[in-house]
Design a protein around this motif. Structure first.
Motif, PDB file in Angstrom:
ATOM      1  N   THR A  58       0.839  -1.194   0.000  1.00 17.05           N
ATOM      2  CA  THR A  58       0.000   0.000   0.000  1.00 17.05           C
ATOM      3  C   THR A  58       0.875   1.244   0.000  1.00 17.05           C
ATOM      4  N   PRO A 102       0.684   4.720   1.885  1.00 13.44           N
ATOM      5  CA  PRO A 102      -0.046   5.522   2.882  1.00 13.44           C
ATOM      6  C   PRO A 102      -0.416   6.897   2.328  1.00 13.44           C
ATOM      7  N   SER A 103      -1.574   7.389   2.714  1.00  9.54           N
ATOM      8  CA  SER A 103      -2.123   8.624   2.142  1.00  9.54           C
ATOM      9  C   SER A 103      -1.195   9.823   2.259  1.00  9.54           C
ATOM     10  N   HIS A 136      -4.182  -1.869  -4.140  1.00  9.03           N
ATOM     11  CA  HIS A 136      -5.080  -0.708  -4.066  1.00  9.03           C
ATOM     12  C   HIS A 136      -4.243   0.523  -3.758  1.00  9.03           C
ATOM     13  N   SER A 185      -4.723   4.511  -2.492  1.00 11.00           N
ATOM     14  CA  SER A 185      -5.653   5.486  -1.936  1.00 11.00           C
ATOM     15  C   SER A 185      -5.824   6.673  -2.886  1.00 11.00           C
ATOM     16  N   SER A 186      -7.023   7.236  -2.911  1.00 14.29           N
ATOM     17  CA  SER A 186      -7.281   8.405  -3.750  1.00 14.29           C
ATOM     18  C   SER A 186      -6.470   9.610  -3.296  1.00 14.29           C
ATOM     19  N   MET A 187      -5.918   9.557  -2.090  1.00 13.76           N
ATOM     20  CA  MET A 187      -5.107  10.657  -1.553  1.00 13.76           C
ATOM     21  C   MET A 187      -3.611  10.403  -1.694  1.00 13.76           C
ATOM     22  N   ALA A 188      -3.226   9.260  -2.247  1.00 15.95           N
ATOM     23  CA  ALA A 188      -1.817   8.850  -2.238  1.00 15.95           C
ATOM     24  C   ALA A 188      -0.901   9.837  -2.958  1.00 15.95           C
ATOM     25  N   THR A 226      -8.451   3.444  -8.586  1.00 14.29           N
ATOM     26  CA  THR A 226      -9.263   4.174  -7.619  1.00 14.29           C
ATOM     27  C   THR A 226      -9.771   5.471  -8.241  1.00 14.29           C
ATOM     28  N   VAL A 250      -7.728   8.982  -8.339  1.00 14.51           N
ATOM     29  CA  VAL A 250      -6.373   8.795  -7.829  1.00 14.51           C
ATOM     30  C   VAL A 250      -5.347   9.645  -8.577  1.00 14.51           C
TER      31      VAL A 250
END
Length: 497
Positions: A275, A277-278, A299, A301-304, A325, A328
């Motif tokens: 992953t 993290p955002s 996956h 995150s949309s904030m990544a 996502t 993203v």
């Protein structure tokens, strides 16, 4: 053996195993200490050449086995199969460059470089050196470039580089280092490049890079790093490139990159990251290249990628992404290259590329794509290169390329193209493209999987009659997917020759 006896033996092994394990560790530690002692003894016993500051030292230097160049004040013993420093070689005290690379040196005497306080470049690359005496480099207080790569170094003393205040380039790659002593680089504020790649480093001390305030490039690839302390890069405010590829990282502390505000390139390829993290990448405002390929991302995150306004290249190939996502890529208005090949993407939705108004290159090959939304390229009007080969695409939607007027390179090979009436748009588009560019690779390699006798034919060569009125469709009772009159008007280009 009776079951009861076997059980008793197994219990005995279980009981004594901790003792056996402890004994093995003790033996390994003892062997390591003996080996270390042997390396130090060999260094003491090594012969040392003569170092002279006499006025005729360069004339005498040329009489030795190494190549002396008075005009550049350099001495080269490159590739002479040396196992020891040649005792008959005189080294002028004012030498600027010394090359000992590509030999068979296993150790160096602590006085090997004594008095060479004008030396700028030292190259000991590609030898078999296992140990460096602590005081070996103490005279080299003007050294700027040092190569110790491709040796067998297992450890360094924290005072090893103490006097080298002007060292700028330090190459320690391809050795056997397992860790770094804290405060090793405390006095090396001039260093701009540090190469530690190809070692066996599994962990980094919190203060491993303390003092490297001007470092611009840090190479840590091809090690065994499985964990990064949250503050291990603290103080590297001028770092431009960080390479951590081919390690064993499976997660990253959120704050690990917080001080790298000038970072331009971050390579995390070939790790085990699952992953992003955002807030991990948020501080990297100047980042232009981010490589996360070859990990285990399922996956994102949309904030990544928030805050990466300067990013030009994003590599996400060879991960385990099944879908993108929503939103993203929206923060990546400057992105030009997006690499998504080798994932498990099954379809592309309408807004999957929203925000990528400057994208020019998109790699989607070697996925599981079966569907592409008709307007999925609407958000990438500057797209010039698109790779879709090695997927499961049988058709592309009508007017699929109407938003990509700048598209010049397209790959469609190794898809199961179903060449029926629904393929008229793509066939016409490819025919026009082929007419404009005769050098195009057989109109991007779109070859029919079927139906019937059309299998194996290039789509762009098929006529309207072959696609919509062929014998296969009529005999099977299939109805063309487009009205024939409309199709004839729109695809008049596909007349039989």
């Amino acid at each position: 053996m009776p079951t009861s006896d076997f059980a008793a033996l197994l219990c005995s092994i279980v009981l004594i195993w901790p003792t056996v394990t402890s004994s093995l560790e003790l033996i390994e530690d003892l062997e390591s200490r003996i080996s270390s002692l042997e390396r130090r003894v060999r260094a003491i016993e090594q012969p040392v050449w003569q170092i002279s500051g006499a006025s005729n030292s360069w004339d005498v230097c040329t009489q030795g086995p190494c190549r002396c160049m008075p005009e550049t004040r350099s001495l080269s013993c490159w590739s002479m199969r040396l196992t020891d420093l040649p005792a008959t070689q005189l080294v002028p005290r004012d030498a600027l460059k010394l090359d000992l690379s590509d030999n068979q040196l296993t150790a160096l005497h602590k006085e090997a470089f004594a008095g060479l306080n004008q030396l700028k470049h030292l190259d000991v690359n590609d030898n078999a050196i296992e140990h460096l005496p602590i005081s070996l480099f103490f005279s080299l207080n003007n050294i700027t470039h040092m190569r110790l790569s491709k040796n067998f170094l297992r450890e360094l003393d924290k005072n090893q580089l103490f006097s080298m205040r002007h060292l700028e380039i330090f190459d320690l790659s391809t050795n056997k280092l397992r860790t770094l002593p804290e405060e090793l680089f405390t006095g090396n504020t001039a260093m701009v490049l540090l190469d530690l790649s190809g070692n066996r480093i599994s962990e980094l001390p919190t203060a491993a890079f303390e003092g490297l305030s001007n470092l611009e490039e840090l190479l840590l690839s091809k090690n065994q790093i499985n964990d990064l302390p949250a503050n291990c890069f603290l103080g590297l405010g001028n770092l431009r490139k960080l390479n951590l590829d081919e390690n064993q990282l499976n997660e990253l502390p959120v704050e690990v990159f917080s001080s790298l505000t000038k970072l331009d390139e971050l390579i995390l390829r070939e790790n085990s990251l699952q992953t992003v993290p955002s807030l991990l990448l948020h501080p990297l405002k100047q980042l232009r290249v981010l490589d996360l390929s070859g990990n285990k991302l399922t996956h994102i995150s949309s904030m990544a990628f928030r805050g990466l306004e300067c990013l030009k290249e994003l590599e996400l190939g060879r991960n385990h992404l099944r879908k993108l996502t929503r939103g993203v890529f929206r923060p990546l208005a400057s992105l030009e290259r997006l690499i998504l090949y080798g994932n498990a993407l099954q379809q592309i939705e309408a807004a999957d590329f929203a925000g990528l108004s400057n994208l020019t290159t998109l790699f989607l090959h070697v996925n599981h794509l079966r569907q592409m939304h008709p307007i999925c390229l609407r958000d990438v009007p500057r797209l010039r290169k698109l790779q879709l080969e090695d997927n499961y695409l049988s058709h592309l939607p009508k007017n699929f390329f109407e938003f990509t007027a700048e598209l010049t390179q397209l790959q469609l090979a190794r898809n199961p193209w179903h060449c029926d009436c629904a393929s008229l748009y793509l066939a016409s588009w490819l025919r026009k493209r082929k007419q404009k560019d005769e050098s195009d690779d057989a109109a991007t390699g779109a070859m029919c999987r079927g139906p019937g006798l059309l299998g194996g034919k290039l789509l762009f060569r098929l006529s309207y009659r072959e696609l919509c009125s062929n014998e296969w469709a009529s005999t099977k009772g299939f109805v063309p997917r487009l009205p024939l009159d409309a199709a004839l008007d729109e695809y008049s280009l596909l007349e039989e020759v």
